[in-house]
Design an enzyme around this catalytic site. Sequence first.
Site, PDB file in Angstrom:
ATOM      1  N   HIS A 121      -3.176   7.241   2.211  1.00 42.14           N
ATOM      2  CA  HIS A 121      -3.652   5.923   1.785  1.00 42.14           C
ATOM      3  C   HIS A 121      -5.004   5.626   2.427  1.00 42.14           C
ATOM      4  CE1 HIS A 121      -4.008   1.778   0.961  1.00 42.14           C
ATOM      5  NE2 HIS A 121      -3.726   1.381   2.193  1.00 42.14           N
ATOM      6  N   ASN A 147     -10.006  -0.159  -0.050  1.00 43.59           N
ATOM      7  CA  ASN A 147      -8.545  -0.034  -0.049  1.00 43.59           C
ATOM      8  C   ASN A 147      -8.026  -0.587  -1.383  1.00 43.59           C
ATOM      9  OD1 ASN A 147      -5.796  -0.422   0.214  1.00 43.59           O
ATOM     10  ND2 ASN A 147      -5.896  -1.173   2.323  1.00 43.59           N
ATOM     11  N   CYS A 157       0.816  -1.231   0.000  1.00 45.69           N
ATOM     12  CA  CYS A 157       0.000   0.000   0.000  1.00 45.69           C
ATOM     13  C   CYS A 157       0.843   1.272   0.000  1.00 45.69           C
ATOM     14  CB  CYS A 157      -0.943   0.003   1.194  1.00 45.69           C
ATOM     15  SG  CYS A 157      -2.148  -1.333   1.135  1.00 45.69           S
TER      16      CYS A 157
HETATM   17  N1  COA Z   1     -18.015  -8.651   9.138  1.00 47.76           N
HETATM   18  C1  COA Z   1     -18.382  -9.023  10.366  1.00 47.76           C
HETATM   19  N2  COA Z   1     -17.502  -9.291  11.343  1.00 47.76           N
HETATM   20  C2  COA Z   1     -16.205  -9.205  11.047  1.00 47.76           C
HETATM   21  C3  COA Z   1     -15.747  -8.810   9.770  1.00 47.76           C
HETATM   22  C4  COA Z   1     -16.718  -8.545   8.792  1.00 47.76           C
HETATM   23  N3  COA Z   1     -16.405  -8.152   7.550  1.00 47.76           N
HETATM   24  N4  COA Z   1     -14.405  -8.791   9.781  1.00 47.76           N
HETATM   25  C5  COA Z   1     -14.027  -9.158  11.015  1.00 47.76           C
HETATM   26  N5  COA Z   1     -15.110  -9.401  11.775  1.00 47.76           N
HETATM   27  C6  COA Z   1     -15.164  -9.835  13.166  1.00 47.76           C
HETATM   28  C7  COA Z   1     -13.914 -10.557  13.603  1.00 47.76           C
HETATM   29  O1  COA Z   1     -13.967 -11.908  13.176  1.00 47.76           O
HETATM   30  C8  COA Z   1     -14.006 -10.421  15.098  1.00 47.76           C
HETATM   31  O2  COA Z   1     -14.908 -11.390  15.574  1.00 47.76           O
HETATM   32  P1  COA Z   1     -14.626 -12.140  16.962  1.00 47.76           P
HETATM   33  O3  COA Z   1     -14.600 -11.059  18.010  1.00 47.76           O
HETATM   34  O4  COA Z   1     -15.782 -13.074  17.061  1.00 47.76           O
HETATM   35  O5  COA Z   1     -13.294 -12.822  16.793  1.00 47.76           O
HETATM   36  C9  COA Z   1     -14.657  -9.041  15.291  1.00 47.76           C
HETATM   37  O6  COA Z   1     -15.229  -8.701  14.031  1.00 47.76           O
HETATM   38  C10 COA Z   1     -13.684  -7.971  15.689  1.00 47.76           C
HETATM   39  O7  COA Z   1     -12.497  -8.107  14.879  1.00 47.76           O
HETATM   40  P2  COA Z   1     -11.333  -7.084  14.983  1.00 47.76           P
HETATM   41  O8  COA Z   1     -10.251  -7.493  14.015  1.00 47.76           O
HETATM   42  O9  COA Z   1     -10.937  -6.908  16.406  1.00 47.76           O
HETATM   43  O10 COA Z   1     -12.090  -5.767  14.460  1.00 47.76           O
HETATM   44  P3  COA Z   1     -11.520  -4.337  14.231  1.00 47.76           P
HETATM   45  O11 COA Z   1     -12.418  -3.349  14.835  1.00 47.76           O
HETATM   46  O12 COA Z   1     -10.063  -4.251  14.550  1.00 47.76           O
HETATM   47  O13 COA Z   1     -11.663  -4.163  12.644  1.00 47.76           O
HETATM   48  C11 COA Z   1     -10.315  -4.272  10.682  1.00 47.76           C
HETATM   49  C12 COA Z   1     -11.007  -5.041  11.789  1.00 47.76           C
HETATM   50  C13 COA Z   1      -9.582  -5.251   9.791  1.00 47.76           C
HETATM   51  C14 COA Z   1     -11.384  -3.522   9.888  1.00 47.76           C
HETATM   52  C15 COA Z   1      -9.339  -3.274  11.312  1.00 47.76           C
HETATM   53  O14 COA Z   1      -8.512  -3.912  12.256  1.00 47.76           O
HETATM   54  C16 COA Z   1      -8.478  -2.603  10.281  1.00 47.76           C
HETATM   55  O15 COA Z   1      -8.958  -1.817   9.479  1.00 47.76           O
HETATM   56  N6  COA Z   1      -7.159  -2.854  10.341  1.00 47.76           N
HETATM   57  C17 COA Z   1      -6.250  -2.273   9.399  1.00 47.76           C
HETATM   58  C18 COA Z   1      -6.413  -2.980   8.103  1.00 47.76           C
HETATM   59  C19 COA Z   1      -5.724  -2.256   7.024  1.00 47.76           C
HETATM   60  O16 COA Z   1      -5.882  -1.094   6.885  1.00 47.76           O
HETATM   61  N7  COA Z   1      -4.945  -2.987   6.262  1.00 47.76           N
HETATM   62  C20 COA Z   1      -4.251  -2.486   5.177  1.00 47.76           C
HETATM   63  C21 COA Z   1      -3.042  -1.819   5.661  1.00 47.76           C
HETATM   64  S1  COA Z   1      -2.342  -0.943   4.405  1.00 47.76           S
END
Ligand code: COA
Length: 346
Positions: free
Chosen positions: A257, A287, A115
């Site tokens: 980004h 993204n 990214c």
């Molecule tokens: N729909 C429903 N539930 C989902 C889901 C979706 N699309 N994706 C994840 N979950 C669930 C998880 O399985 C987890 O369930 P659990 O508690 O039963 O295990 C719960 O939601 C919470 O997951 P968590 O990872 O703690 O959520 P979060 O608030 O951190 O959000 C992201 C997850 C991935 C959206 C967030 O961490 C994020 O944006 N991270 C950065 C990702 C990114 O930008 N990557 C590219 C970098 S360049």
Amino acid sequence: MSGPGRAAVVTGLGAWLPPRVVTNDDLAVHLDTSDEWIRTRTGIRRRHVIEPGEATGDLAVEAGRRALKSAGAETADVVVLATSTPDQPCPATAPAVAARLGMGAVAAFDVAAVCTGFVYALGAGAGLLASGFARSALVIGADTFSTILDPGDRTTRAIFGDGAGAVYLTAGDAAEPGALHGLSLGSDGEHSRLIEVRAGGSRQRSTGLSAEVADTYFTMQGRPVFARAVRHMAASVRTSAAESGWDLGDVDTFVLHQANARILAAVAAQLDVPAERFVSNIDRVGNTVAASIPLALADACHSGALVPGARVVLGGFGGGLTWGSAALVWPDLEVPQVRAAAWATS
Ligand code: COA
């Protein structure tokens, strides 16, 4: 840039999205997710994805064509393509893109920084201009992450979309609008496994064993990636602004980004600048990896969020881990329309 007054100047911008739109509700048909979860956790409403048989190079050609048109140019001395989803593992995709754009026997190569790829590619292009090797560069960011996502992974399927964007760089004067300055790049390979595709490279292939299917997909540890994205983008943006002689309060528009709307809000809070100064198109494209920053630039030009004369800081964060940023005063450019459907409100 080396040499007094020499600079890489942005003189063209173009972007492109594949026509097919996948909404959050479309994802919820086959995955245990909902529009509400995706919108509130990421800010994303929909994304664009390629059709079977299409590839990153196809999007890169369309974005490159538009950046050339925007610059009023037919070719460039070098093509730098940022991508982590090349058309094939070997060779690089950039030479084929240059050939399809009718650019002749120009230098062409890929840059892989996930990214942050577009910012690294800007650095490579600007460096070749500074060295005197090139007078112009077409810098493209293009990715099709839809091709490396696990179809059953609700987290990554919700986040990523396909797309491409490009800028045209011309050797010019550091004082003119569009001149890039304050380039800042960094990496943290200690945490490379937070974002990865395990199989398909030499480490897996040297075993002689075929890859586990799960290892051929993109994986990401969302929480630690989120925290590092905020920390590193904020620090990088600070560096670029300072090296440009600007206080953060002097920056009119931040084009970072588009990883997650909550990451953008957290960076704004950490920098103590109003969130309204942060361009956001993540709701419509998700993204788009290396395409994210030039797509956001094109969208902001069309929406009026980015105007000539604005002090702009660009910033990225991604796999590697990598991060980077650069600053410029926005130039007066004609930016061809991105596929109209992308910007229609839902
Ligand atoms: N729909 C429903 N539930 C989902 C889901 C979706 N699309 N994706 C994840 N979950 C669930 C998880 O399985 C987890 O369930 P659990 O508690 O039963 O295990 C719960 O939601 C919470 O997951 P968590 O990872 O703690 O959520 P979060 O608030 O951190 O959000 C992201 C997850 C991935 C959206 C967030 O961490 C994020 O944006 N991270 C950065 C990702 C990114 O930008 N990557 C590219 C970098 S360049």
